[in-house]
Design an enzyme around this catalytic site. Structure first.
Site, PDB file in Angstrom:
ATOM      1  N   HIS A 174       0.815  -1.222   0.000  1.00  0.00           N
ATOM      2  CA  HIS A 174       0.000   0.000   0.000  1.00  0.00           C
ATOM      3  C   HIS A 174       0.849   1.272   0.000  1.00  0.00           C
ATOM      4  CE1 HIS A 174       0.545   0.024   4.390  1.00  0.00           C
ATOM      5  NE2 HIS A 174       0.147   1.273   4.377  1.00  0.00           N
ATOM      6  N   HIS A 236       7.715  -2.418   2.270  1.00  0.00           N
ATOM      7  CA  HIS A 236       7.588  -0.956   2.186  1.00  0.00           C
ATOM      8  C   HIS A 236       8.945  -0.236   2.087  1.00  0.00           C
ATOM      9  CE1 HIS A 236       3.556  -1.913   3.135  1.00  0.00           C
ATOM     10  NE2 HIS A 236       3.641  -1.888   4.437  1.00  0.00           N
ATOM     11  N   LYS A 336       7.936   0.126  15.849  1.00  0.00           N
ATOM     12  CA  LYS A 336       6.652   0.400  16.517  1.00  0.00           C
ATOM     13  C   LYS A 336       6.947   1.061  17.857  1.00  0.00           C
ATOM     14  CE  LYS A 336       3.778  -2.620  14.051  1.00  0.00           C
ATOM     15  NZ  LYS A 336       2.925  -1.815  13.176  1.00  0.00           N
TER      16      LYS A 336
HETATM   17  C1  BG6 Z   1       1.371  -2.397   7.266  1.00  0.00           C
HETATM   18  C2  BG6 Z   1       1.988  -3.137   8.420  1.00  0.00           C
HETATM   19  O1  BG6 Z   1       1.772  -2.961   6.050  1.00  0.00           O
HETATM   20  O2  BG6 Z   1       1.778  -1.034   7.308  1.00  0.00           O
HETATM   21  C3  BG6 Z   1       1.616  -2.507   9.729  1.00  0.00           C
HETATM   22  O3  BG6 Z   1       1.561  -4.489   8.390  1.00  0.00           O
HETATM   23  C4  BG6 Z   1       1.940  -1.024   9.729  1.00  0.00           C
HETATM   24  O4  BG6 Z   1       2.273  -3.147  10.818  1.00  0.00           O
HETATM   25  C5  BG6 Z   1       1.374  -0.350   8.477  1.00  0.00           C
HETATM   26  O5  BG6 Z   1       1.371  -0.450  10.895  1.00  0.00           O
HETATM   27  C6  BG6 Z   1       1.858   1.086   8.378  1.00  0.00           C
HETATM   28  O6  BG6 Z   1       1.189   1.712   7.332  1.00  0.00           O
HETATM   29  P1  BG6 Z   1       0.874   3.279   7.357  1.00  0.00           P
HETATM   30  O7  BG6 Z   1       0.186   3.519   6.053  1.00  0.00           O
HETATM   31  O8  BG6 Z   1       0.008   3.518   8.556  1.00  0.00           O
HETATM   32  O9  BG6 Z   1       2.196   3.972   7.479  1.00  0.00           O
END
Ligand code: BG6
Length: 486
Positions: A174, A236, A336
């Site tokens: 994403h 990511h 985290k």
């Molecule tokens: C997800 C992870 O892909 O991305 C999560 O599984 C994480 O652990 C999240 O919290 C973070 O995404 P964003 O868009 O909130 O930065």
């Protein structure tokens, strides 16, 4: 703009967390913005609800709270619900897939099967879809994590690849759908300004951080078997790195961009297992305080083993072996329960080769570009300027570009963009199999070392920036993380 054609969007895991928080709210937003073809339908698939009425109750009760307050309009919401169908399905029952086929066959348009389920179900679902002929002319969307390591990800990709061709497979990361990440491409390839400087001759080091304040929330069980390296770095962070470091693509078509990202991933300097201590830091949060609120230790979160050695923080030094980047360290970091929620890229340029203006001009980071992806998308360029008054004293100043000053329109959420791309058949923002393999291959030595060593990760207090070792790693290169400046 409306989707190119009608569609049938089948959502496996239709009552899961992801459907509730992200997928259905994103489809609602697209519907509200008039971006979905009128005849397009959404088919929720789950085991828990008996029938459509039960599913609609669930959507009303669970999904509505995740729709942005500004966007909620009762009339529009009702018309969104009218798009929704439901099929109760038990994955172990072949006859349930026959019912699904019959339901889908009554609907028209492009078929999308979105697997918002655990990865262990991807292959059984694909086989079951194929057994009733639903794989033909369809698109399949696979959520991360796709596998647990290179071997398991290859096993899934091989099995899915026997049923769906690569052009039918949409692997979601994403981060690629986020507006600021798109903007990174615009910044790099729409402007001639930075390109000549974007290389080893002028760049001293690059930092990429994705920091979260949140802990593992309700996902302790999943997270404890995953860890930050698999959850954030393999996908990511390496995707962001590949966009920062890629060569200009010949066009924005799906394969030109993905080919260039792949070249970066393949050029990552393999990690020598003997070096892991030096180039990789893993941490786990203990109890601490975030914005005045006490938060518990990771090991006491629900679903987490008391003696867990899973990492909730990773910092890495990465090198890219090509002409553009040879010798430039890329420092990646994610965690985290850190001190702040921020995702940003920091490009530290080299200082002037000789300073006639005193030592300030020779300071590392005197020229620096900070690209803040979230929250508050901004680009900040640091330069030196003369302090007013007598003499020639230099001080750091910056130029700020806050995107919300220029663009008033609402930003599109990552999932909304990606779901529209699936329906419209645009693959550019989805991860190709070879990219995914290259990323797993690169992280594999670290995964192996950490699981073999079975050593406890370094502790850090929640609400801080992670273990001290992450700072020490940068200090060896004469630099520090951005928040440690001054
Ligand atoms: C997800 C992870 O892909 O991305 C999560 O599984 C994480 O652990 C999240 O919290 C973070 O995404 P964003 O868009 O909130 O930065």
């Amino acid at each position: 703009m409306q989707t190119d054609s009608s569609f049938t969007f089948v959502l496996f895991g239709g009552t899961g967390d992801l459907s509730m928080r992200k997928i259905l709210p994103a489809l609602y937003e697209a519907h509200r913005a008039g971006m979905l073809a009128d005849s397009g339908k959404i088919v929720g698939v789950a085991r828990h609800e008996e029938d459509r009425a039960g599913y609609i109750d669930w959507v009303n009760g669970h999904v509505k709270p995740y729709v942005s307050k500004d966007g909620l309009d009762e009339g529009v919401w009702e018309s969104f619900l009218a798009r929704i169908e439901y099929v109760k399905l038990d994955l172990s029952k072949a006859e349930d897939f026959v019912l699904l086929r019959d339901a889908v066959n009554k609907l028209s348009g492009t078929r999308v099967f979105y697997l918002a389920t655990g990865p262990s179900l991807f292959v059984p679902i694909c086989h079951a879809l194929a057994s009733v002929g639903l794989n033909e002319n369809a698109r399949i969307v696979l959520e991360k994590p796709l596998g647990y390591d290179l071997r398991s990800s290859n096993a899934i990709n091989d099995a899915v690849g026997e049923i769906f061709a690569e052009e039918q497979i949409y692997r979601i990361d994403h981060y690629l759908g986020k507006e600021p990440v798109q903007n990174l491409l615009a910044l790099r390839f729409g402007n001639a300004l930075f390109e000549p400087l974007w290389r080893r001759e002028w760049v001293e080091s690059i930092q990429i951080t994705i920091a979260e304040e949140l802990g593992v929330e309700a996902r302790g069980d999943f997270y404890d078997n995953t860890g930050a390296l698999r959850d954030m770095v393999q996908n990511h962070l390496l995707q962001l790195l590949s966009i920062v470091a890629m060569e200009p693509p010949h066009s924005m078509d799906s394969d030109s961009v993905r080919d260039e990202k792949l070249r970066v991933l393949r050029a990552l300097k393999p990690i020598d297992p003997r070096d892991i201590q030096r180039v990789a830091v893993r941490g786990q949060y203990h109890a601490g305080v975030i914005r005045g609120t006490a938060v518990p230790a990771y090991a006491t979160e629900p679903g987490v083993k008391k003696d867990s050695t899973t990492e909730t923080f990773v910092a890495l030094k990465v090198e890219i072996e090509n002409w553009r980047w040879s010798g430039v360290p890329f420092f990646l970091r994610t965690g985290k329960r850190l001190a702040d929620r921020v995702a940003e890229i920091v490009v530290n340029f080299r200082p002037v080769p000789h300073s006639a203006l005193g030592p300030t001009a020779l300071r590392p980071g005197a020229n620096r570009l900070v690209i803040r992806l979230q929250p508050n998308e901004t680009i900040r360029l640091y330069c030196l300027a003369k302090q007013p008054g007598e003499g020639m004293n230099l001080a750091s100043v910056h130029l700020d570009l806050a995107f919300d000053q220029f663009f008033r329109e609402n930003q599109m959420e990552a999932y909304q963009r990606l779901l529209l791309d699936v329906i419209n058949g645009r693959l550019a923002l989805f991860v190709r199999r070879d990219e995914q393999e290259a990323a797993w291959r690169w992280v594999e030595p670290i995964l192996n070392d950490w699981s073999a060593a079975n050593k406890a990760p370094k502790p850090y207090a929640a609400g801080t920036w992670g273990p001290a070792a992450a700072s020490a790693m940068l200090a060896q290169h004469g630099t520090c993380w951005l928040e440690e400046e001054n």
